[in-house]
Scaffold this active site. Structure first.
Site, mmCIF file in Angstrom:
data_model
loop_
_atom_site.group_PDB
_atom_site.id
_atom_site.type_symbol
_atom_site.label_atom_id
_atom_site.label_comp_id
_atom_site.label_asym_id
_atom_site.label_seq_id
_atom_site.Cartn_x
_atom_site.Cartn_y
_atom_site.Cartn_z
ATOM 1 N N ASP A 100 45.784 97.393 72.772
ATOM 2 C CA ASP A 100 45.166 97.938 71.623
ATOM 3 C C ASP A 100 44.123 98.947 72.344
ATOM 4 O O ASP A 100 43.962 99.156 73.415
ATOM 5 C CB ASP A 100 44.100 96.567 70.885
ATOM 6 C CG ASP A 100 43.829 95.747 71.944
ATOM 7 O OD1 ASP A 100 43.971 96.082 73.383
ATOM 8 O OD2 ASP A 100 43.807 94.647 71.571
ATOM 9 N N GLU A 170 40.371 95.793 66.072
ATOM 10 C CA GLU A 170 38.967 94.869 65.832
ATOM 11 C C GLU A 170 38.796 94.628 64.320
ATOM 12 O O GLU A 170 38.018 93.663 64.150
ATOM 13 C CB GLU A 170 37.774 95.586 66.267
ATOM 14 C CG GLU A 170 37.676 95.371 67.917
ATOM 15 C CD GLU A 170 37.876 94.122 68.597
ATOM 16 O OE1 GLU A 170 37.465 93.258 67.956
ATOM 17 O OE2 GLU A 170 37.708 94.224 69.857
#
Ligand SMILES: [Zn+2]
Ligand SMILES: [Zn+2]
Length: 444
Positions: A100, A170
């Site tokens: 990520d 997120e």
């Protein structure tokens, strides 16, 4: 062919064998050690240039450039500022490794000399700090270090390496966007999918792994409680939404404690209450912001239905009806399904981890109620096996000290989260390189 020519060919052949074997004569750990000064620089650059979810443009370009230079066939941007690199190395399985890339709106308070000083404006125009408080900078650095090792040791594996740098983790949006834009249909359908996440309560040098469910379903829910406004001195002429919201908050506690089986994990947290403007004014709206977590689909369904039933029931009991009943919003783009580590693949990966790090450095971790949209890669109709590994991030001395003093360590997302990045990255590159090579099922 003359004898002289034969011996020259033999000499050349021997020289070639010696030359190629010196390239890869060094073991994995020694090769990672050689990369470390470069990887530390990579980490510091990424740590000092964090970007919020949906804004990872420079980060994406940085990764795309590095993969391109290594010889990957790069597709970017995809799914927002996502990057996919393919390295075709003969016949064999396609193995996907995901990192990520996004950071959080947090003002760093670690006190380290390389702390992030980046600020930006949030959606409401407020100035906010930006920090890699979830360790995604460790993830990206390890990802690049592992790609480098695999490319430099391509004689040790055969197949297609699929490196995926995913934005917007997120907010739970990145994996969905990549899949919607054809990650599996247009680029490549992997046979194995792996990732790791930094752990804020596990010492650097160690990894954690467990089969089956390890992370929860995550739902983001808002309850808009309505009322009838008026003067604070004439409450009998109003319907006070603050009182209704307060009752709802208390009643929501009974979903987990009285409606869900005690054997099934369930969390209903009201993380924010927003309402009112002045002491003497009874307003007409209060917003409750909830995070709702579970493992089983039937628990998830029950939680959402109970939130609606309880909120409406309490508003009805206060005399509200029709348009004045609460509005319940379940955010479809801010959800993540429970993360299920494929048991067979996870057992194989655990064996690789033990092989490269030693048994004492591979811990069986417990499931938790955090969420990760990495889960989505295992939820497509293709049913591909996924495994998420935990990578220890805490300085070993700090971890030991916390065990004796009982001091609580900063969690992920904390402004004080300062991982032992050199040891975590070194462990990560060793671990992920070995895991990938073994998944390709070749000699390592
Ligand atoms: Zn996070
Ligand atoms: Zn994270």
């Amino acid at each position: 062919m003359s004898k002289i020519l034969q011996s020259r060919i033999l000499q050349c052949l021997l020289l070639f064998i010696v030359a190629t074997s010196t390239v890869n004569a060094k073991g994995l750990n020694a090769q990672v050690e050689e990369q470390m000064s470069h990887l530390k620089k990579t980490y510091l650059y990424l740590h000092q240039h964090p970007e919020l979810s949906y804004h990872e443009k420079n980060t994406g370009q940085y990764i795309a450039k590095r993969l391109t230079n290594m010889g990957f066939d790069v597709t970017s941007p995809i799914g927002g500022y996502g990057v996919v690199g393919l390295f075709k190395n003969g016949d064999g399985p396609t193995v996907m490794y995901r990192t990520d890339t996004d950071a959080l709106p947090v003002v760093e308070q670690t006190g380290v000399p390389y702390a992030s000083k980046i600020t930006t404006l949030d959606k409401s125009g407020n100035k906010v700090g930006v920090m890699h408080a979830c360790g995604h900078d460790i993830h990206m650095t390890t990802f690049l270090g592992t790609a480098h090792y695999l490319v430099n040791n391509k004689d040790k594996w055969s197949g297609t390496l699929m490196m995926v740098a995913q934005p917007a983790e997120e907010v739970g949006g990145g994996a969905k966007a990549l899949l919607n834009q054809g990650l599996f249909k247009r680029i490549a359908l992997p046979d194995h999918i792996v990732a790791f996440h930094t752990h804020a309560n596990l010492p650097a040098g160690k990894v954690g792994i467990a089969p089956g469910y390890i992370m929860a379903n995550v739902d983001s829910v808002d309850i808009e409680v309505k009322g009838i406004s008026g003067h604070g001195a004439y409450p009998n002429k109003t319907v006070d939404p603050i009182v209704i919201a307060s009752r709802i908050v208390l009643a929501l506690q009974t979903i987990t404690s009285r409606e869900i089986s005690p054997i099934d994990p369930s969390v209903v947290t009201v993380g924010a209450i927003q309402g009112g403007s002045k002491r003497s004014v009874i307003g007409n709206k209060v917003v409750l912001k909830l995070t709702v977590r579970s493992y089983k689909p039937k628990v998830r369904k029950h939680q959402i239905e109970a939130i609606k039933r309880i909120s409406k029931g309490i508003a009805l009991s206060a005399g509200l009806k029709g348009d004045l009943l609460p509005n319940i919003i379940v955010y479809k783009n801010e959800t993540a399904p429970a993360l299920y580590n494929d048991p067979k693949q996870t057992a194989e990966i655990k064996a690789s981890l033990i092989n490269v790090l030693g048994k004492h450095n591979v811990i069986k971790t417990e499931p938790s109620m955090v969420g990760e949209d990495f889960a989505r890669y295992g939820r497509t109709p293709d049913k591909r096996p996924i495994t998420m590994i935990w990578l220890g991030g805490v300085k070993p001395a700090v971890y030991q000290e916390s065990l004796t003093s009982g001091k609580i360590l900063p969690t992920l997302h904390s402004a004080k989260f300062a991982p032992d990045y050199p040891l975590a990255i070194k462990t990560g590159v060793n671990a992920m390189s070995k895991v990938l090579i073994d998944l390709f099922d070749k000699k390592s």
